[in-house]
Design a protein around this motif. Sequence first.
Motif, PDB file in Angstrom:
ATOM      1  N   THR A   2       0.847  -1.185   0.000  1.00  0.00           N
ATOM      2  CA  THR A   2       0.000   0.000   0.000  1.00  0.00           C
ATOM      3  C   THR A   2       0.883   1.235   0.000  1.00  0.00           C
ATOM      4  OG1 THR A   2      -1.693  -1.186   1.262  1.00  0.00           O
ATOM      5  CG2 THR A   2      -1.812   1.208   1.288  1.00  0.00           C
ATOM      6  N   VAL A   3       0.444   2.282  -0.677  1.00  0.00           N
ATOM      7  CA  VAL A   3       1.183   3.540  -0.684  1.00  0.00           C
ATOM      8  C   VAL A   3       0.630   4.407   0.441  1.00  0.00           C
ATOM      9  CG1 VAL A   3       1.833   5.585  -2.013  1.00  0.00           C
ATOM     10  CG2 VAL A   3       1.607   3.365  -3.162  1.00  0.00           C
ATOM     11  N   TYR A   4       1.545   4.923   1.259  1.00  0.00           N
ATOM     12  CA  TYR A   4       1.213   5.783   2.391  1.00  0.00           C
ATOM     13  C   TYR A   4       1.840   7.154   2.181  1.00  0.00           C
ATOM     14  CZ  TYR A   4      -0.173   1.508   4.789  1.00  0.00           C
ATOM     15  OH  TYR A   4      -0.790   0.345   5.144  1.00  0.00           O
ATOM     16  N   VAL A   5       1.339   8.123   2.918  1.00  0.00           N
ATOM     17  CA  VAL A   5       1.860   9.484   2.844  1.00  0.00           C
ATOM     18  C   VAL A   5       2.163   9.983   4.247  1.00  0.00           C
ATOM     19  CG1 VAL A   5       1.255  11.883   2.301  1.00  0.00           C
ATOM     20  CG2 VAL A   5       0.704  10.062   0.677  1.00  0.00           C
ATOM     21  N   ALA A   6       3.353  10.569   4.399  1.00  0.00           N
ATOM     22  CA  ALA A   6       3.695  11.288   5.625  1.00  0.00           C
ATOM     23  C   ALA A   6       3.185  12.706   5.441  1.00  0.00           C
ATOM     24  CB  ALA A   6       5.195  11.276   5.856  1.00  0.00           C
ATOM     25  N   GLU A   7       2.391  13.140   6.394  1.00  0.00           N
ATOM     26  CA  GLU A   7       1.750  14.447   6.312  1.00  0.00           C
ATOM     27  C   GLU A   7       2.214  15.290   7.499  1.00  0.00           C
ATOM     28  OE1 GLU A   7      -2.642  15.097   5.045  1.00  0.00           O
ATOM     29  OE2 GLU A   7      -2.607  15.014   7.236  1.00  0.00           O
ATOM     30  N   ILE A   8       2.610  16.522   7.224  1.00  0.00           N
ATOM     31  CA  ILE A   8       3.070  17.452   8.265  1.00  0.00           C
ATOM     32  C   ILE A   8       2.288  18.749   8.118  1.00  0.00           C
ATOM     33  CG2 ILE A   8       5.037  18.703   9.216  1.00  0.00           C
ATOM     34  CD1 ILE A   8       6.829  16.527   7.910  1.00  0.00           C
ATOM     35  N   SER A   9       1.690  19.176   9.208  1.00  0.00           N
ATOM     36  CA  SER A   9       0.916  20.427   9.218  1.00  0.00           C
ATOM     37  C   SER A   9      -0.128  20.461   8.104  1.00  0.00           C
ATOM     38  CB  SER A   9       1.846  21.633   9.117  1.00  0.00           C
ATOM     39  OG  SER A   9       2.739  21.656  10.207  1.00  0.00           O
ATOM     40  N   GLY A  10      -0.765  19.323   7.869  1.00  0.00           N
ATOM     41  CA  GLY A  10      -1.834  19.248   6.880  1.00  0.00           C
ATOM     42  C   GLY A  10      -1.381  19.114   5.441  1.00  0.00           C
ATOM     43  N   ARG A  11      -0.060  19.020   5.204  1.00  0.00           N
ATOM     44  CA  ARG A  11       0.464  18.886   3.840  1.00  0.00           C
ATOM     45  C   ARG A  11       1.026  17.491   3.628  1.00  0.00           C
ATOM     46  NH1 ARG A  11       4.790  23.238   2.204  1.00  0.00           N
ATOM     47  NH2 ARG A  11       5.891  22.175   3.857  1.00  0.00           N
ATOM     48  N   GLY A  12       0.629  16.855   2.539  1.00  0.00           N
ATOM     49  CA  GLY A  12       1.239  15.591   2.143  1.00  0.00           C
ATOM     50  C   GLY A  12       2.651  15.880   1.669  1.00  0.00           C
ATOM     51  N   ILE A  13       3.643  15.252   2.315  1.00  0.00           N
ATOM     52  CA  ILE A  13       5.043  15.579   2.032  1.00  0.00           C
ATOM     53  C   ILE A  13       5.740  14.493   1.220  1.00  0.00           C
ATOM     54  CG2 ILE A  13       7.280  16.121   3.064  1.00  0.00           C
ATOM     55  CD1 ILE A  13       5.185  18.287   3.577  1.00  0.00           C
ATOM     56  N   VAL A  14       5.652  13.262   1.676  1.00  0.00           N
ATOM     57  CA  VAL A  14       6.393  12.187   1.022  1.00  0.00           C
ATOM     58  C   VAL A  14       5.521  10.935   0.956  1.00  0.00           C
ATOM     59  CG1 VAL A  14       7.529  11.464   3.175  1.00  0.00           C
ATOM     60  CG2 VAL A  14       8.611  10.929   1.000  1.00  0.00           C
ATOM     61  N   ALA A  15       5.577  10.240  -0.190  1.00  0.00           N
ATOM     62  CA  ALA A  15       4.818   9.006  -0.399  1.00  0.00           C
ATOM     63  C   ALA A  15       5.792   7.832  -0.465  1.00  0.00           C
ATOM     64  CB  ALA A  15       4.004   9.093  -1.680  1.00  0.00           C
ATOM     65  N   PHE A  16       5.383   6.721   0.108  1.00  0.00           N
ATOM     66  CA  PHE A  16       6.196   5.501   0.117  1.00  0.00           C
ATOM     67  C   PHE A  16       5.276   4.310   0.275  1.00  0.00           C
ATOM     68  CE2 PHE A  16       5.847   7.176   4.375  1.00  0.00           C
ATOM     69  CZ  PHE A  16       5.500   6.075   5.140  1.00  0.00           C
ATOM     70  N   ASP A  17       5.783   3.124  -0.004  1.00  0.00           N
ATOM     71  CA  ASP A  17       4.958   1.935   0.165  1.00  0.00           C
ATOM     72  C   ASP A  17       5.409   1.134   1.374  1.00  0.00           C
ATOM     73  OD1 ASP A  17       7.326   0.924  -0.986  1.00  0.00           O
ATOM     74  OD2 ASP A  17       6.256  -0.700  -1.980  1.00  0.00           O
ATOM     75  N   ALA A  18       4.493   0.351   1.885  1.00  0.00           N
ATOM     76  CA  ALA A  18       4.779  -0.520   3.022  1.00  0.00           C
ATOM     77  C   ALA A  18       3.786  -1.675   2.991  1.00  0.00           C
ATOM     78  CB  ALA A  18       4.680   0.243   4.338  1.00  0.00           C
ATOM     79  N   ALA A  19       4.193  -2.799   3.538  1.00  0.00           N
ATOM     80  CA  ALA A  19       3.345  -3.989   3.547  1.00  0.00           C
ATOM     81  C   ALA A  19       2.150  -3.818   4.479  1.00  0.00           C
ATOM     82  CB  ALA A  19       4.158  -5.215   3.948  1.00  0.00           C
ATOM     83  N   THR A  20       2.370  -3.168   5.610  1.00  0.00           N
ATOM     84  CA  THR A  20       1.300  -2.974   6.588  1.00  0.00           C
ATOM     85  C   THR A  20       1.383  -1.560   7.152  1.00  0.00           C
ATOM     86  OG1 THR A  20       2.615  -3.648   8.505  1.00  0.00           O
ATOM     87  CG2 THR A  20       1.472  -5.419   7.291  1.00  0.00           C
ATOM     88  N   GLU A  21       0.325  -1.152   7.833  1.00  0.00           N
ATOM     89  CA  GLU A  21       0.332   0.159   8.464  1.00  0.00           C
ATOM     90  C   GLU A  21       1.404   0.235   9.548  1.00  0.00           C
ATOM     91  OE1 GLU A  21      -2.660   3.236  10.783  1.00  0.00           O
ATOM     92  OE2 GLU A  21      -3.514   1.633   9.559  1.00  0.00           O
ATOM     93  N   ASP A  22       1.624  -0.874  10.263  1.00  0.00           N
ATOM     94  CA  ASP A  22       2.690  -0.885  11.273  1.00  0.00           C
ATOM     95  C   ASP A  22       4.060  -0.679  10.638  1.00  0.00           C
ATOM     96  OD1 ASP A  22       0.948  -1.194  13.417  1.00  0.00           O
ATOM     97  OD2 ASP A  22       1.143  -3.393  13.455  1.00  0.00           O
ATOM     98  N   ASP A  23       4.285  -1.307   9.482  1.00  0.00           N
ATOM     99  CA  ASP A  23       5.550  -1.110   8.764  1.00  0.00           C
ATOM    100  C   ASP A  23       5.687   0.349   8.330  1.00  0.00           C
ATOM    101  OD1 ASP A  23       6.211  -3.797   9.028  1.00  0.00           O
ATOM    102  OD2 ASP A  23       5.514  -4.323   7.004  1.00  0.00           O
ATOM    103  N   ALA A  24       4.583   0.946   7.870  1.00  0.00           N
ATOM    104  CA  ALA A  24       4.615   2.347   7.447  1.00  0.00           C
ATOM    105  C   ALA A  24       4.927   3.253   8.632  1.00  0.00           C
ATOM    106  CB  ALA A  24       3.285   2.728   6.809  1.00  0.00           C
ATOM    107  N   LYS A  25       4.325   2.978   9.779  1.00  0.00           N
ATOM    108  CA  LYS A  25       4.611   3.772  10.983  1.00  0.00           C
ATOM    109  C   LYS A  25       6.083   3.660  11.364  1.00  0.00           C
ATOM    110  CE  LYS A  25      -0.024   3.608  12.927  1.00  0.00           C
ATOM    111  NZ  LYS A  25      -0.889   3.041  13.983  1.00  0.00           N
ATOM    112  N   ALA A  26       6.635   2.463  11.237  1.00  0.00           N
ATOM    113  CA  ALA A  26       8.058   2.266  11.545  1.00  0.00           C
ATOM    114  C   ALA A  26       8.937   3.065  10.594  1.00  0.00           C
ATOM    115  CB  ALA A  26       8.410   0.778  11.484  1.00  0.00           C
ATOM    116  N   ARG A  27       8.527   3.180   9.338  1.00  0.00           N
ATOM    117  CA  ARG A  27       9.313   3.949   8.361  1.00  0.00           C
ATOM    118  C   ARG A  27       9.390   5.423   8.736  1.00  0.00           C
ATOM    119  NH1 ARG A  27       8.985   2.372   2.820  1.00  0.00           N
ATOM    120  NH2 ARG A  27      10.356   4.145   2.492  1.00  0.00           N
ATOM    121  N   LEU A  28       8.357   5.928   9.427  1.00  0.00           N
ATOM    122  CA  LEU A  28       8.369   7.326   9.848  1.00  0.00           C
ATOM    123  C   LEU A  28       9.467   7.606  10.864  1.00  0.00           C
ATOM    124  CD1 LEU A  28       4.571   8.178  10.171  1.00  0.00           C
ATOM    125  CD2 LEU A  28       6.115   8.623   8.254  1.00  0.00           C
TER     126      LEU A  28
END
Length: 111
Positions: A2-28
Amino acid sequence: MTVYVAEISGRGIVAFDAATEDDAKARLSDKGLRRDLHVFQNQGRSLWDGVSEINLRGALPREAEAWQASRATAGQSGEPGGHEDWRIFLLPVVDPSQFDDNDDDDRDDGD
């Protein structure tokens, strides 16, 4: 994936993929990503001030398409290395650390 987005102050900043939401959180928490967010700039300001919360959300369709197109283009260009941990910035960024403001060659010595 799944493609996730790191958002800061309401702005989508960077997109990346991760197998799970937990993996995406770890990438942050990735030091390289956090360094880039702190150093890279958009319109003369850092993407992240080092204090504001970095939120995670699923990518909007256009963000996911931009991520997929970027990854596909990189694969076609023959860039070395795999595409795991592929990420794209969703806004124009500048890496000010690429510029050497202390270059002695541009100094006028009055010759």
